[in-house]
Design a protein around this motif. Structure first.
Motif, short mmCIF file in Angstrom:
data_model
loop_
_atom_site.label_atom_id
_atom_site.label_comp_id
_atom_site.label_asym_id
_atom_site.label_seq_id
_atom_site.Cartn_x
_atom_site.Cartn_y
_atom_site.Cartn_z
N MET A 173 56.99 -8.66 -16.83
CA MET A 173 57.27 -9.96 -16.22
C MET A 173 55.99 -10.73 -15.91
SD MET A 173 60.33 -8.64 -13.75
CE MET A 173 60.70 -10.22 -13.01
N VAL A 174 54.91 -10.03 -15.69
CA VAL A 174 53.60 -10.65 -15.47
C VAL A 174 52.58 -9.92 -16.33
CG1 VAL A 174 54.06 -11.46 -13.12
CG2 VAL A 174 53.05 -9.21 -13.46
N GLN A 175 51.53 -10.63 -16.68
CA GLN A 175 50.48 -10.03 -17.50
C GLN A 175 49.69 -9.04 -16.64
OE1 GLN A 175 47.84 -12.86 -19.24
NE2 GLN A 175 46.77 -11.34 -20.47
N GLN A 176 49.43 -7.88 -17.22
CA GLN A 176 48.74 -6.83 -16.49
C GLN A 176 47.85 -6.06 -17.45
OE1 GLN A 176 50.91 -4.42 -13.45
NE2 GLN A 176 50.82 -2.87 -15.01
N ASP A 177 46.73 -5.62 -16.98
CA ASP A 177 45.81 -4.82 -17.79
C ASP A 177 46.51 -3.51 -18.18
OD1 ASP A 177 43.60 -3.77 -19.01
OD2 ASP A 177 42.41 -3.56 -17.18
N VAL A 178 46.28 -3.04 -19.38
CA VAL A 178 46.94 -1.83 -19.86
C VAL A 178 46.50 -0.57 -19.10
CG1 VAL A 178 47.39 -2.70 -22.19
CG2 VAL A 178 45.26 -1.49 -21.72
N THR A 179 45.37 -0.65 -18.42
CA THR A 179 44.88 0.51 -17.67
C THR A 179 45.42 0.56 -16.24
OG1 THR A 179 42.91 -0.68 -16.92
CG2 THR A 179 42.73 0.56 -19.00
N GLU A 180 46.24 -0.40 -15.86
CA GLU A 180 46.74 -0.48 -14.49
C GLU A 180 47.50 0.78 -14.04
OE1 GLU A 180 46.52 -2.12 -10.90
OE2 GLU A 180 45.68 -3.05 -12.68
N PRO A 181 48.41 1.33 -14.84
CA PRO A 181 49.09 2.55 -14.38
C PRO A 181 48.14 3.72 -14.12
CG PRO A 181 50.31 1.55 -16.18
CD PRO A 181 49.00 0.82 -16.08
N THR A 182 47.15 3.90 -14.98
CA THR A 182 46.17 4.96 -14.76
C THR A 182 45.34 4.68 -13.53
OG1 THR A 182 46.05 5.31 -17.14
CG2 THR A 182 44.25 6.21 -15.82
N ARG A 183 44.93 3.44 -13.38
CA ARG A 183 44.14 3.04 -12.21
C ARG A 183 44.92 3.31 -10.92
NH1 ARG A 183 41.08 -2.45 -12.19
NH2 ARG A 183 39.65 -1.96 -10.52
#
Length: 104
Positions: free
Chosen positions: A42-52
């Motif tokens: 729904m919003v743009q998010q960096d692909v590393t966000e879940p790991t972060r």
């Protein structure tokens, strides 16, 4: 017979601690909403966000433990130990809200 001075800071300490916890809880809820929206696309998010998201919890827990032990070792009051333990979490929630809400 001497009378002890009333320590205003010690009397205000529970309220200050509550304020810190409430602010951090509010920011944590915002972060959860923003990250969930990002995972749903729904919003743009960096692909590393879940790991972060996972890694920062471990780092914050370690920092909080050391901060609490350091404060307790100095002989700080219980509220000061709690405040020291909250500081690493608060630092991260504040930074996450700022990062996740900035315009892309």
């Amino acid at each position: 017979m001497g009378y002890a001075m009333f320590d205003v800071r010690a009397a205000q300490a529970p309220f200050v601690l509550w304020q810190q916890m409430a602010r951090m809880a509010w920011e944590a809820q915002m972060i959860i909403v923003l990250r969930t929206a990002g995972m749903m696309g729904m919003v743009q998010q960096d692909v590393t966000e879940p790991t972060r998201m996972v890694m920062e919890k471990a780092d914050a827990a370690t920092e909080a433990m050391f901060a609490a032990l350091h404060a307790a070792g100095r002989g700080a009051r219980a509220d000061q130990v709690m405040s020291a333990a909250l500081r690493p979490y608060r630092k991260r929630t504040k930074a996450n809200v700022k990062r996740l809400t900035r315009k892309r």
